[in-house]
Design an enzyme around this catalytic site. Sequence first.
Site, PDB file in Angstrom:
ATOM      1  N   TRP A  87       0.832  -1.211   0.000  1.00 63.36           N
ATOM      2  CA  TRP A  87       0.000   0.000   0.000  1.00 63.36           C
ATOM      3  C   TRP A  87       0.861   1.253   0.000  1.00 63.36           C
ATOM      4  CZ3 TRP A  87      -4.304  -1.089  -1.961  1.00 63.36           C
ATOM      5  CH2 TRP A  87      -4.958  -2.286  -1.654  1.00 63.36           C
ATOM      6  N   ASP A 145      -1.978   6.237   6.986  1.00 65.38           N
ATOM      7  CA  ASP A 145      -2.946   5.308   6.399  1.00 65.38           C
ATOM      8  C   ASP A 145      -3.156   4.200   7.418  1.00 65.38           C
ATOM      9  OD1 ASP A 145      -4.349   3.347   5.101  1.00 65.38           O
ATOM     10  OD2 ASP A 145      -2.920   3.067   3.456  1.00 65.38           O
ATOM     11  N   LYS A 199     -12.229  -2.631   6.245  1.00 67.41           N
ATOM     12  CA  LYS A 199     -11.459  -3.567   7.056  1.00 67.41           C
ATOM     13  C   LYS A 199     -12.059  -3.634   8.465  1.00 67.41           C
ATOM     14  CE  LYS A 199      -8.692  -3.629   3.482  1.00 67.41           C
ATOM     15  NZ  LYS A 199      -7.683  -2.641   3.248  1.00 67.41           N
TER      16      LYS A 199
HETATM   17  C1  PLP Z   1      -7.089  -2.076   1.886  1.00 69.89           C
HETATM   18  C2  PLP Z   1      -6.077  -1.014   2.083  1.00 69.89           C
HETATM   19  C3  PLP Z   1      -5.974   0.088   1.213  1.00 69.89           C
HETATM   20  C4  PLP Z   1      -6.835   0.233  -0.015  1.00 69.89           C
HETATM   21  O1  PLP Z   1      -8.124   0.512   0.311  1.00 69.89           O
HETATM   22  P1  PLP Z   1      -9.234   0.837  -0.806  1.00 69.89           P
HETATM   23  O2  PLP Z   1     -10.350   1.317   0.028  1.00 69.89           O
HETATM   24  O3  PLP Z   1      -9.492  -0.442  -1.535  1.00 69.89           O
HETATM   25  O4  PLP Z   1      -8.674   1.872  -1.711  1.00 69.89           O
HETATM   26  C5  PLP Z   1      -5.034   1.048   1.489  1.00 69.89           C
HETATM   27  N1  PLP Z   1      -4.234   0.948   2.558  1.00 69.89           N
HETATM   28  C6  PLP Z   1      -4.292  -0.094   3.404  1.00 69.89           C
HETATM   29  C7  PLP Z   1      -3.367  -0.153   4.566  1.00 69.89           C
HETATM   30  C8  PLP Z   1      -5.212  -1.106   3.191  1.00 69.89           C
HETATM   31  O5  PLP Z   1      -5.284  -2.151   4.033  1.00 69.89           O
END
Ligand code: PLP
Length: 368
Positions: free
Chosen positions: A108, A179, A203
Site C-alpha cells: 500500500w 494510512d 477492514k
Molecule cells: C485495503 C487497504 C488500502 C486500499 O483501500 P481501498 O479502500 O481499496 O482503496 C489502502 N491501505 C491499506 C493499509 C489497506 O489495508
Amino acid sequence: MGTATATERIFNFSAGPATLPESVIEQAQKDLWDIDGSGIGIMEHSHRGKVFDRVIDQAEADCRKIANVSDDYAVLFLQGGASTQFGQIPMNFLHAGKTADYPNTGEWTTKAIKDAKVFGKVNVPYDGTSCNFNRVPTDAEMAGKLTDGAAYMHYCSNNTIFGTRYQTAPKTSAPLICDTSSEMFSRPIDVNAHAMIYAGAQKNLGPSGVTLVILRKDFAGTANQNVMAMMNYGKHIEGGSRLNTPPTFGIYIMGLVFQWILAEGGLTAIEKMNAAKAKLLYDAVDEHAGFYIGHSEKPCRSHMNVTFRTPTPELDSAFLKLAAANRMDGLKGHRSTGGIRASIYNAFPHSGCEALASLMRDFAAKNG
Ligand SMILES: *Cc1c(COP(=O)(O)O)cnc(C)c1O
C-alpha cells in the site's frame, strides 16, 4: 423476514471487506426497511433530510468520542477508498519544490509513493522491499534520512498484506499522515500526533465505499487550492462531507460500528480483546516454530493480520482445504507473501481464533 443466526454464519477471515459485528447487521436489516420510524429505509433517504442529518451527526459525534478528536480536527466521510487518498494527499499538500517522506513498509505504501511522485518529490527513508516487508523501521534507523522541512511524512500503521505494524507512530517534525485502513479503531490512537489520519472502511469500520478522514483544520488550510472541488479537503469540510451525494449507507453502517465500539468499552477494551485474539494465533505459530513460519518479525507483529506459512506450498493448500472443511474462509495469503493470512479485525470473534489455533495445532501434529 428470516434473520440469519450466528450458527448459519461461518468464520470469515477475509482481509476486507470483512466481518462486521452481528448486532450491526441485525440493526441494518431492520433499518433497510424503515429507519427511525420514518416509513422509509436508510438507503432511500435524502442525504439532506432530517433522518440522514441525525445519522451523520451521530456518526461524527461518536467518532470524536471514541478517539478524543478535538474541534481542531475535521471528521470527513469521503469516497474513492483509501487509494484515492494516495493521490489526494500529495495533490493538496506536496507543494512545489517540497519533498514528502514516505517510509515504504508494503504494497500500500508502494502505491502511495507512486501516486505521490505524480505531484512532487518523494524521499523514502526506509524501504523494506529487500526483506519482503517483514518488519517496519525504528526511529533510530530513519534518523538522519528524513527531509529537513518535509511537506509531511506519510506512513502506514498496519500493513495488511504482510502482517506488520508500528508499535508507535514514527517520529518526525513534519506533519504526520497515517494510512490506518486496516487497524482504525483497533487500539487507542494519538490523533493529536497526526495532521491527518485516514482509513477505508471495509477492514474495520463498515462496508466498502466510504473513507474516514480525520484532518487537522489548520493543516487543511495549507492545501493547494488549485484542485477540482471533489479533491479539495477544505470544500469537503465546508460542506460537512456533503459536497455531493455521500455514501449514505456506508456512513450509516460506520455509525452503527462506532456505537458498537463504544458499547464494547471503547478503544482500550477493544485493544485488549484484539491482543488476546492475536495471541491465540501467534502462540500456535510459536509452539510449532519448526513447522509454521511467521512472516513478520516478532516486535512488528500485527494484531489484525496474522501471516504465516507451513513448510511447503502443498501443505499450505492442504491447510486451507482443511480450514474450509471446518467452516473457515478467507485464509489464503496475499500473492506477494503466499501462505496463510488470518485477518482478525475488531468484529472477528474470539471463538474463531480459538478454532483456528486448535486447527493449527492438529495440523502441525499430523504433518510436522
Ligand atoms: C485495503 C487497504 C488500502 C486500499 O483501500 P481501498 O479502500 O481499496 O482503496 C489502502 N491501505 C491499506 C493499509 C489497506 O489495508
